[in-house]
Design a protein around this motif. Sequence first.
Motif, PDB file in Angstrom:
ATOM      1  N   ALA A  39       9.319  -3.593  -7.390  1.00  0.00           N
ATOM      2  CA  ALA A  39      10.565  -3.968  -8.216  1.00  0.00           C
ATOM      3  C   ALA A  39       9.948  -3.821  -9.839  1.00  0.00           C
ATOM      4  O   ALA A  39       8.570  -4.186  -9.729  1.00  0.00           O
ATOM      5  CB  ALA A  39      10.952  -5.298  -8.071  1.00  0.00           C
ATOM      6  N   VAL A  40      10.759  -3.812 -10.451  1.00  0.00           N
ATOM      7  CA  VAL A  40      10.341  -3.952 -11.937  1.00  0.00           C
ATOM      8  C   VAL A  40       9.735  -5.351 -12.280  1.00  0.00           C
ATOM      9  O   VAL A  40      10.290  -6.274 -11.883  1.00  0.00           O
ATOM     10  CB  VAL A  40      11.618  -3.721 -12.804  1.00  0.00           C
ATOM     11  CG1 VAL A  40      11.378  -3.995 -14.354  1.00  0.00           C
ATOM     12  CG2 VAL A  40      12.275  -2.259 -12.902  1.00  0.00           C
ATOM     13  N   GLY A  41       8.686  -5.343 -12.897  1.00  0.00           N
ATOM     14  CA  GLY A  41       8.050  -6.367 -13.209  1.00  0.00           C
ATOM     15  C   GLY A  41       6.591  -6.835 -12.326  1.00  0.00           C
ATOM     16  O   GLY A  41       5.890  -7.620 -12.585  1.00  0.00           O
ATOM     17  N   ASP A  42       6.643  -6.003 -11.062  1.00  0.00           N
ATOM     18  CA  ASP A  42       5.316  -6.241 -10.131  1.00  0.00           C
ATOM     19  C   ASP A  42       4.113  -5.871 -11.066  1.00  0.00           C
ATOM     20  O   ASP A  42       4.159  -4.588 -11.817  1.00  0.00           O
ATOM     21  CB  ASP A  42       5.802  -5.399  -9.105  1.00  0.00           C
ATOM     22  CG  ASP A  42       6.720  -6.168  -8.026  1.00  0.00           C
ATOM     23  OD1 ASP A  42       6.960  -7.208  -8.161  1.00  0.00           O
ATOM     24  OD2 ASP A  42       7.170  -5.148  -7.249  1.00  0.00           O
ATOM     25  N   ARG A  43       3.146  -6.610 -10.844  1.00  0.00           N
ATOM     26  CA  ARG A  43       1.773  -6.202 -11.194  1.00  0.00           C
ATOM     27  C   ARG A  43       1.196  -5.549 -10.147  1.00  0.00           C
ATOM     28  O   ARG A  43       1.105  -5.899  -9.062  1.00  0.00           O
ATOM     29  CB  ARG A  43       1.017  -7.596 -11.458  1.00  0.00           C
ATOM     30  CG  ARG A  43       1.636  -8.620 -12.524  1.00  0.00           C
ATOM     31  CD  ARG A  43       1.248 -10.033 -12.414  1.00  0.00           C
ATOM     32  NE  ARG A  43      -0.274 -10.287 -12.618  1.00  0.00           N
ATOM     33  CZ  ARG A  43      -1.186 -10.356 -11.686  1.00  0.00           C
ATOM     34  NH1 ARG A  43      -0.883 -10.483 -10.438  1.00  0.00           N
ATOM     35  NH2 ARG A  43      -2.433 -10.620 -12.098  1.00  0.00           N
ATOM     36  N   VAL A  44       0.510  -4.349 -10.546  1.00  0.00           N
ATOM     37  CA  VAL A  44      -0.085  -3.366  -9.552  1.00  0.00           C
ATOM     38  C   VAL A  44      -1.290  -2.809  -9.961  1.00  0.00           C
ATOM     39  O   VAL A  44      -1.487  -2.779 -11.092  1.00  0.00           O
ATOM     40  CB  VAL A  44       1.078  -2.284  -9.202  1.00  0.00           C
ATOM     41  CG1 VAL A  44       2.333  -2.912  -8.620  1.00  0.00           C
ATOM     42  CG2 VAL A  44       1.339  -1.285 -10.446  1.00  0.00           C
ATOM     43  N   ALA A  45      -2.231  -2.359  -8.866  1.00  0.00           N
ATOM     44  CA  ALA A  45      -3.308  -1.799  -9.049  1.00  0.00           C
ATOM     45  C   ALA A  45      -2.636  -0.233  -8.668  1.00  0.00           C
ATOM     46  O   ALA A  45      -2.089   0.050  -7.673  1.00  0.00           O
ATOM     47  CB  ALA A  45      -4.288  -1.918  -8.271  1.00  0.00           C
ATOM     48  N   LEU A  46      -3.443   0.757  -9.402  1.00  0.00           N
ATOM     49  CA  LEU A  46      -3.003   2.161  -9.227  1.00  0.00           C
ATOM     50  C   LEU A  46      -3.805   2.975  -8.415  1.00  0.00           C
ATOM     51  O   LEU A  46      -5.376   2.790  -8.692  1.00  0.00           O
ATOM     52  CB  LEU A  46      -2.650   2.796 -10.598  1.00  0.00           C
ATOM     53  CG  LEU A  46      -1.656   2.294 -11.627  1.00  0.00           C
ATOM     54  CD1 LEU A  46      -1.735   3.194 -12.662  1.00  0.00           C
ATOM     55  CD2 LEU A  46      -0.328   2.178 -10.670  1.00  0.00           C
ATOM     56  N   GLU A  47      -3.662   3.571  -7.260  1.00  0.00           N
ATOM     57  CA  GLU A  47      -4.734   4.503  -6.809  1.00  0.00           C
ATOM     58  C   GLU A  47      -4.247   5.888  -7.432  1.00  0.00           C
ATOM     59  O   GLU A  47      -3.039   6.335  -7.403  1.00  0.00           O
ATOM     60  CB  GLU A  47      -4.409   4.677  -5.180  1.00  0.00           C
ATOM     61  CG  GLU A  47      -5.269   5.517  -4.624  1.00  0.00           C
ATOM     62  CD  GLU A  47      -5.227   5.756  -2.970  1.00  0.00           C
ATOM     63  OE1 GLU A  47      -5.661   6.511  -2.446  1.00  0.00           O
ATOM     64  OE2 GLU A  47      -4.546   4.785  -2.336  1.00  0.00           O
ATOM     65  N   PRO A  48      -5.251   6.530  -8.057  1.00  0.00           N
ATOM     66  CA  PRO A  48      -5.048   7.418  -8.788  1.00  0.00           C
ATOM     67  C   PRO A  48      -4.953   8.982  -8.620  1.00  0.00           C
ATOM     68  O   PRO A  48      -5.292   9.805  -9.316  1.00  0.00           O
ATOM     69  CB  PRO A  48      -6.031   7.319 -10.004  1.00  0.00           C
ATOM     70  CG  PRO A  48      -7.236   6.777  -9.234  1.00  0.00           C
ATOM     71  CD  PRO A  48      -6.777   6.019  -8.242  1.00  0.00           C
ATOM     72  N   GLY A  49      -4.938   8.937  -7.051  1.00  0.00           N
ATOM     73  CA  GLY A  49      -4.923  10.544  -6.462  1.00  0.00           C
ATOM     74  C   GLY A  49      -3.743  10.613  -5.940  1.00  0.00           C
ATOM     75  O   GLY A  49      -3.311   9.853  -5.007  1.00  0.00           O
ATOM     76  N   ILE A  50      -3.033  11.604  -5.878  1.00  0.00           N
ATOM     77  CA  ILE A  50      -1.869  12.153  -5.196  1.00  0.00           C
ATOM     78  C   ILE A  50      -2.046  13.316  -4.499  1.00  0.00           C
ATOM     79  O   ILE A  50      -2.421  14.437  -4.957  1.00  0.00           O
ATOM     80  CB  ILE A  50      -0.714  12.477  -6.096  1.00  0.00           C
ATOM     81  CG1 ILE A  50      -0.332  11.264  -7.079  1.00  0.00           C
ATOM     82  CG2 ILE A  50       0.647  12.654  -5.519  1.00  0.00           C
ATOM     83  CD1 ILE A  50       0.572  11.412  -8.103  1.00  0.00           C
TER      84      ILE A  50
END
Length: 365
Positions: free
Chosen positions: A86-97
Motif C-alpha cells: 500500500a502507499v506509504g509502506d517502507r520497503v527494500a527493493l530486490e533490484p532484478g526482474i
Amino acid sequence: MTVTKAAQAFVLHKGGTFAFEERSKPTLQSDRDVIVRVMATGLCGSDVHYWQHGRIGPYVVEDPIILGHESTGIVVESGSGAAGLAVGDRVALEPGIACNTCNHCRNGRYNLCRGMRFAATPPYDGTLATYYRVPAECCFKLPSHISLRDGTLIEPLSVAVHSCQLAGFMQDKSVAIFGAGPVGLLCCAVARAFGASTVIAVDVVPARLASAVKYGATHTYQMSSEAADKNAADLLAMAGLEDGVDVALDATGAEPCLNGGILALTQGGTFVQVGLGKPNLSVPVGQICDKEIVFKGSFRYGPGDFKLAIGLLDSRRIRLDGLVTHEYPFGQAEDAFKNVAGRGGIKSVIYGPNVDEEEAKASSV
C-alpha cells in the motif's frame, strides 16, 4: 500515456563522468507494478567498477546509465494487483526482474535468467534517482525496527544468505571467510546465524578484522605477504583446526585468498566463490581433486533469499548496527563513489533526492 518531468537522477556517462539530470517519473506498466520513492541507496563495488572501468565482463557502459541497486524507499503508487502493498509502506527493493518463463526461472534459479533486467547493469538503469518502478514481488516490507538507511544492507545480506546456503548445512561447522568488507562481514553474521561454531574472518586490514568480531566472527586472521600455503597453515594453527575448515567462502576475488581458502579446507570440504576479481586466476586444482572439494560459484541471490534475510533481521539473529559508516546527501553522490573507491569505512549510503536524512535513519517504532 503522459509523464511529468519530476524526477532527478545521478547518471554515469561513457568515459567515467557523472551528471545530475532530470528524468521522467516512471509510470505503472502493469497492475502488479509499484512506484517507489527511493530514500537511501548503498554503494556496491560494482557501481564503482563501472565508474572507473566502464565495464564488468560482458556488461559495458555504452550509453548514459543510472547506477545503484542496494535501495530502500516508500511506496507512492501501487497497482491494483500489487497484493499486500500500500502507499506509504517502507520497503527494500530486490533490484532484478527475471523473465519468469525460461527453464532457469521455472526451475527456481531465476538469478541465472538470461533475460534478467538487473538494476545498474548495462543497459538497465539503477536506483540513484527519485523514483523506481518494480513489480510487487520485488518489494519487501522492512521490519519496524530497521531504518530505511540500514535497510539498504538487505541486498548484500541476501548475497551472503545465498552463498552460505550454497555451502550447505553449517550447524557446528567451521567456516573461514576471506574478506571483511560489507559482504564478507555479512557472511560472518549469516554463518553464525546458521549455527557455525567457528567463524574465521580473514583480511589484510586490522580495522576490518576488529569489525568482524562484532558481526559473528569467533576468530580473525590477518593475511600476510607469505605464500598461500603458509597463510593457510598459520590460519588453521591460530584457530586450533588441525584437520582444516569445513567451509571456506571467498568474498574478495583475490587469488591469494582463493588459494588460501582451498588449502585451508579439510578433505571433502566446500568452497564458495562469492566475490569477483580478475576473470582468470591460478587455482590449485590438484588440491581440489586430492581433497575431493566441492567448489561452487555464487551469483547474486535466488528465491527466498531476500525473505530469509529479512527474517534474520526481524528475529534479531543478525544486527546491522554500525555497518553504515558514511552517509551522503544526493548532491554529494560523487563524493560517496570516491570514498568507496578509497576503501573508506565499511558501507557508504547516498540519500535520495530531497530526502529528510533523519527520517531515513529512524525506524518506524
